[in-house]
Design a protein around this motif. Structure first.
Motif, PDB file in Angstrom:
ATOM      1  N   GLU A   1      -1.723  -4.713  -2.348  1.00  0.00           N
ATOM      2  CA  GLU A   1      -2.974  -4.297  -2.968  1.00  0.00           C
ATOM      3  C   GLU A   1      -2.783  -4.212  -4.489  1.00  0.00           C
ATOM      4  N   VAL A   2      -3.881  -4.213  -5.215  1.00  0.00           N
ATOM      5  CA  VAL A   2      -3.817  -4.064  -6.665  1.00  0.00           C
ATOM      6  C   VAL A   2      -3.481  -2.608  -6.991  1.00  0.00           C
ATOM      7  N   LYS A   3      -2.423  -2.412  -7.761  1.00  0.00           N
ATOM      8  CA  LYS A   3      -2.028  -1.063  -8.170  1.00  0.00           C
ATOM      9  C   LYS A   3      -2.671  -0.689  -9.510  1.00  0.00           C
ATOM     10  N   PHE A   4      -2.656  -1.618 -10.458  1.00  0.00           N
ATOM     11  CA  PHE A   4      -3.380  -1.414 -11.712  1.00  0.00           C
ATOM     12  C   PHE A   4      -3.594  -2.770 -12.395  1.00  0.00           C
TER      13      PHE A   4
ATOM     14  N   PRO B   1      -5.375 -11.048  -8.461  1.00  0.00           N
ATOM     15  CA  PRO B   1      -5.730 -10.433  -7.176  1.00  0.00           C
ATOM     16  C   PRO B   1      -5.827 -11.426  -6.022  1.00  0.00           C
ATOM     17  N   SER B   2      -6.289 -12.630  -6.304  1.00  0.00           N
ATOM     18  CA  SER B   2      -6.453 -13.626  -5.248  1.00  0.00           C
ATOM     19  C   SER B   2      -5.130 -13.990  -4.584  1.00  0.00           C
ATOM     20  N   LEU B   3      -4.033 -13.925  -5.333  1.00  0.00           N
ATOM     21  CA  LEU B   3      -2.738 -14.286  -4.753  1.00  0.00           C
ATOM     22  C   LEU B   3      -2.190 -13.176  -3.865  1.00  0.00           C
ATOM     23  N   LEU B   4      -2.612 -11.954  -4.111  1.00  0.00           N
ATOM     24  CA  LEU B   4      -2.222 -10.862  -3.213  1.00  0.00           C
ATOM     25  C   LEU B   4      -2.849 -11.073  -1.834  1.00  0.00           C
ATOM     26  N   LYS B   5      -4.080 -11.584  -1.834  1.00  0.00           N
ATOM     27  CA  LYS B   5      -4.757 -11.895  -0.569  1.00  0.00           C
ATOM     28  C   LYS B   5      -4.002 -12.987   0.188  1.00  0.00           C
TER      29      LYS B   5
ATOM     30  N   LYS C   1       0.820  -1.212   0.000  1.00  0.00           N
ATOM     31  CA  LYS C   1       0.000   0.000   0.000  1.00  0.00           C
ATOM     32  C   LYS C   1       0.855   1.264   0.000  1.00  0.00           C
ATOM     33  N   SER C   2       2.016   1.190   0.634  1.00  0.00           N
ATOM     34  CA  SER C   2       2.883   2.365   0.774  1.00  0.00           C
ATOM     35  C   SER C   2       3.568   2.783  -0.531  1.00  0.00           C
ATOM     36  N   MET C   3       3.604   1.893  -1.513  1.00  0.00           N
ATOM     37  CA  MET C   3       4.291   2.197  -2.768  1.00  0.00           C
ATOM     38  C   MET C   3       3.364   2.966  -3.712  1.00  0.00           C
ATOM     39  N   ASN C   4       3.879   4.032  -4.295  1.00  0.00           N
ATOM     40  CA  ASN C   4       3.100   4.865  -5.213  1.00  0.00           C
ATOM     41  C   ASN C   4       3.276   4.349  -6.645  1.00  0.00           C
TER      42      ASN C   4
END
Length: 272
Positions: free
Chosen positions: A213-216, A197-201, A135-138
């Motif tokens: 989190e999903v960035k794009f 996205p499921s693997l980020l979870k 989340k902290s990465m822009n």
């Protein structure tokens, strides 16, 4: 026509007839795959069990996931025993081509490149190819990956999509399966992951501090059953099964159970 000419023609005709017989035997020898599966009373399905929630092992080491339950439903409806053939993203298609598996149900996206070497059923599910990071990465686009290290799993559409858009000064670190890619992110070897996205979870469950989190989103792909080319009866059978189970909601129920969302409209319209 002299004796030698007649003899030459006779030999040519004999060779032609023999070649025709051999071709006929070859065609006959190519058994229809659906008939072979039915006779064996078993269907061998290649599934990657290292890609939660599509394929994984539960606490009792039983195979589970949306791909697993989809394969179980297919086998049950066809009156066949299910044999799961464990695979990885890189060898799903080779396993199919070398007859180690009858079909592939393994988060397999339909792509033009794959359609050159195998056939696909109509879509039964969907999957997004995304770039995820803490989340902290822009990070809002591919340009923001400049100079950064990105993890991807070899042989996946995520790998193909990130390769197309990654800046020249960025680095891709490829692993042979999603389980190893996930471990690399969880253990802080890298922070950026081209994946679903499921693997980020899954990563956040293993290491909550990552806050992935999903960035794009790079692309939304359709998932289908992979089949060997030249098997129209098997393809028709599976397509009919997918239509029925999209219409009755069973495939949507499986997807929602593991992914927490309904199937994309592009998929469900096939059951209308």
């Amino acid at each position: 026509m002299n004796h030698f000419q007649r003899r030459r023609i006779s030999l040519w005709l004999s060779g032609f007839l023999l070649a025709g017989s051999a071709l006929s035997l070859t065609v006959t020898a190519h058994a229809d795959q659906l008939d072979t599966i039915t006779a064996a009373k078993k269907i061998r399905v290649a599934i990657d069990l290292g890609v939660p929630p599509y394929g994984m092992k539960d606490d009792k080491l039983n195979s589970t996931g949306s791909d697993v339950e989809t394969a179980q439903l297919l086998a049950k409806d066809l009156g066949l025993e299910l044999e799961i053939v464990p695979t990885t993203g890189a060898n799903r298609i080779p396993f199919l081509q070398t007859d180690k598996a009858d079909i592939v149900i393994s988060s397999l996206s339909v792509t033009p490149e794959r359609e050159k070497v195998i056939d696909f059923s109509i879509p039964f599910a969907g999957i997004a190819a995304v770039v995820g990071a803490p989340k902290s990465m822009n990070i809002k686009s591919a340009a923001d990956l400049s100079g950064k290290k990105v993890v991807s799993t070899r042989g996946t559409t995520n790998d193909q999509e990130i390769t197309k858009i990654l800046p020249k000064d960025a680095t891709i670190v490829r692993f042979d399966d999603d389980a190893t890619s996930i471990t690399a992110i969880v253990s802080n070897q890298a922070d950026i992951f081209a994946t679903a996205p499921s693997l980020l979870k899954v990563i956040n469950e293993k290491n909550p501090a990552k806050q992935m989190e999903v960035k794009f989103t790079m692309k939304v792909n359709m998932l289908a059953v992979g089949l060997r080319k030249g098997e129209p009866k098997l393809k028709e059978k599976i397509n009919g099964w997918i239509r029925v189970n999209l219409k009755n909601g069973k495939l949507n129920a499986i997807y929602k159970k593991f992914h927490g969302a309904d199937l994309p409209e592009e998929v469900t319209k096939n059951g209308a």
